[in-house]
Design a protein around this motif. Structure first.
Motif, PDB file in Angstrom:
ATOM      1  N   TYR A  17       0.817  -1.212   0.000  1.00 21.11           N
ATOM      2  CA  TYR A  17       0.000   0.000   0.000  1.00 21.11           C
ATOM      3  C   TYR A  17       0.850   1.261   0.000  1.00 21.11           C
ATOM      4  O   TYR A  17       0.452   2.279  -0.582  1.00 21.11           O
ATOM      5  N   LEU A  18       1.999   1.222   0.607  1.00 17.63           N
ATOM      6  CA  LEU A  18       2.914   2.357   0.549  1.00 17.63           C
ATOM      7  C   LEU A  18       3.324   2.623  -0.896  1.00 17.63           C
ATOM      8  O   LEU A  18       3.350   3.775  -1.349  1.00 17.63           O
ATOM      9  N   GLY A  19       3.600   1.558  -1.640  1.00 24.16           N
ATOM     10  CA  GLY A  19       3.931   1.700  -3.059  1.00 24.16           C
ATOM     11  C   GLY A  19       2.776   2.280  -3.851  1.00 24.16           C
ATOM     12  O   GLY A  19       2.975   3.127  -4.734  1.00 24.16           O
ATOM     13  N   LYS A  20       1.558   1.839  -3.566  1.00 25.24           N
ATOM     14  CA  LYS A  20       0.376   2.371  -4.251  1.00 25.24           C
ATOM     15  C   LYS A  20       0.193   3.856  -3.949  1.00 25.24           C
ATOM     16  O   LYS A  20      -0.124   4.649  -4.839  1.00 25.24           O
ATOM     17  N   ILE A  21       0.376   4.242  -2.699  1.00 25.22           N
ATOM     18  CA  ILE A  21       0.248   5.646  -2.319  1.00 25.22           C
ATOM     19  C   ILE A  21       1.280   6.482  -3.058  1.00 25.22           C
ATOM     20  O   ILE A  21       0.968   7.569  -3.572  1.00 25.22           O
ATOM     21  N   MET A  22       2.491   5.999  -3.150  1.00 22.92           N
ATOM     22  CA  MET A  22       3.545   6.727  -3.858  1.00 22.92           C
ATOM     23  C   MET A  22       3.209   6.880  -5.339  1.00 22.92           C
ATOM     24  O   MET A  22       3.452   7.935  -5.934  1.00 22.92           O
ATOM     25  N   GLN A  23       2.640   5.842  -5.946  1.00 21.38           N
ATOM     26  CA  GLN A  23       2.236   5.920  -7.351  1.00 21.38           C
ATOM     27  C   GLN A  23       1.149   6.977  -7.553  1.00 21.38           C
ATOM     28  O   GLN A  23       1.211   7.769  -8.496  1.00 21.38           O
ATOM     29  N   VAL A  24       0.170   6.996  -6.669  1.00 19.08           N
ATOM     30  CA  VAL A  24      -0.918   7.971  -6.775  1.00 19.08           C
ATOM     31  C   VAL A  24      -0.376   9.385  -6.608  1.00 19.08           C
ATOM     32  O   VAL A  24      -0.728  10.291  -7.371  1.00 19.08           O
ATOM     33  N   GLU A  25       0.494   9.586  -5.625  1.00 16.35           N
ATOM     34  CA  GLU A  25       1.080  10.912  -5.419  1.00 16.35           C
ATOM     35  C   GLU A  25       1.882  11.362  -6.634  1.00 16.35           C
ATOM     36  O   GLU A  25       1.819  12.523  -7.032  1.00 16.35           O
ATOM     37  N   GLU A  26       2.617  10.454  -7.228  1.00 12.95           N
ATOM     38  CA  GLU A  26       3.388  10.787  -8.428  1.00 12.95           C
ATOM     39  C   GLU A  26       2.461  11.143  -9.584  1.00 12.95           C
ATOM     40  O   GLU A  26       2.692  12.117 -10.298  1.00 12.95           O
ATOM     41  N   ASN A  27       1.390  10.375  -9.754  1.00  8.89           N
ATOM     42  CA  ASN A  27       0.439  10.656 -10.831  1.00  8.89           C
ATOM     43  C   ASN A  27      -0.255  11.999 -10.631  1.00  8.89           C
ATOM     44  O   ASN A  27      -0.465  12.739 -11.593  1.00  8.89           O
ATOM     45  N   ILE A  28      -0.599  12.323  -9.397  1.00  7.88           N
ATOM     46  CA  ILE A  28      -1.211  13.616  -9.109  1.00  7.88           C
ATOM     47  C   ILE A  28      -0.225  14.736  -9.435  1.00  7.88           C
ATOM     48  O   ILE A  28      -0.586  15.742 -10.052  1.00  7.88           O
ATOM     49  N   GLY A  29       1.031  14.551  -9.040  1.00  9.02           N
ATOM     50  CA  GLY A  29       2.054  15.554  -9.344  1.00  9.02           C
ATOM     51  C   GLY A  29       2.225  15.765 -10.832  1.00  9.02           C
ATOM     52  O   GLY A  29       2.304  16.905 -11.300  1.00  9.02           O
ATOM     53  N   LEU A  30       2.260  14.681 -11.599  1.00 12.79           N
ATOM     54  CA  LEU A  30       2.394  14.800 -13.049  1.00 12.79           C
ATOM     55  C   LEU A  30       1.175  15.471 -13.667  1.00 12.79           C
ATOM     56  O   LEU A  30       1.300  16.264 -14.604  1.00 12.79           O
ATOM     57  N   TYR A  31       0.004  15.179 -13.143  1.00  6.35           N
ATOM     58  CA  TYR A  31      -1.229  15.799 -13.623  1.00  6.35           C
ATOM     59  C   TYR A  31      -1.182  17.306 -13.396  1.00  6.35           C
ATOM     60  O   TYR A  31      -1.463  18.096 -14.302  1.00  6.35           O
ATOM     61  N   ILE A  32      -0.818  17.695 -12.175  1.00  4.99           N
ATOM     62  CA  ILE A  32      -0.746  19.120 -11.833  1.00  4.99           C
ATOM     63  C   ILE A  32       0.287  19.818 -12.710  1.00  4.99           C
ATOM     64  O   ILE A  32       0.033  20.893 -13.257  1.00  4.99           O
TER      65      ILE A  32
END
Length: 81
Positions: A17-32
């Motif tokens: 789940y830590l890996g999943k959270i990191m992926q989501v945060e990275e995707n949000i950053g790229l989106y922004i």
């Protein structure tokens, strides 16, 4: 033995789940960064503000800062102070 297995499984689940959270945060950053490149570039001119911080600030504040009369208003309303 059972406690050791439980701990091992819990550790694996935690890292999954830590890996999943990191992926989501990275995707949000790229989106922004993709939708607000000028704003992020401007923020990254501030010493110490890098790509991730610019994305977080952009996400928290939004692209329109007109409602905030001063820097103090922005800091107060966004909980920076």
């Amino acid at each position: 033995m059972i406690n050791g297995q439980l701990l091992e499984v819990s550790f694996e689940v935690y890292h999954f789940y830590l890996g999943k959270i990191m992926q989501v945060e990275e995707n949000i950053g790229l989106y922004i960064l993709g939708y607000f490149p000028e704003e992020c570039a401007l923020l990254m001119e501030i010493p110490g503000v890098k790509q991730q911080s610019a994305a977080v600030i952009s996400r928290e504040v939004g692209p329109n800062i007109e409602p905030y009369m001063t820097v103090g208003h922005l800091a107060f309303w966004k909980g920076f102070l």
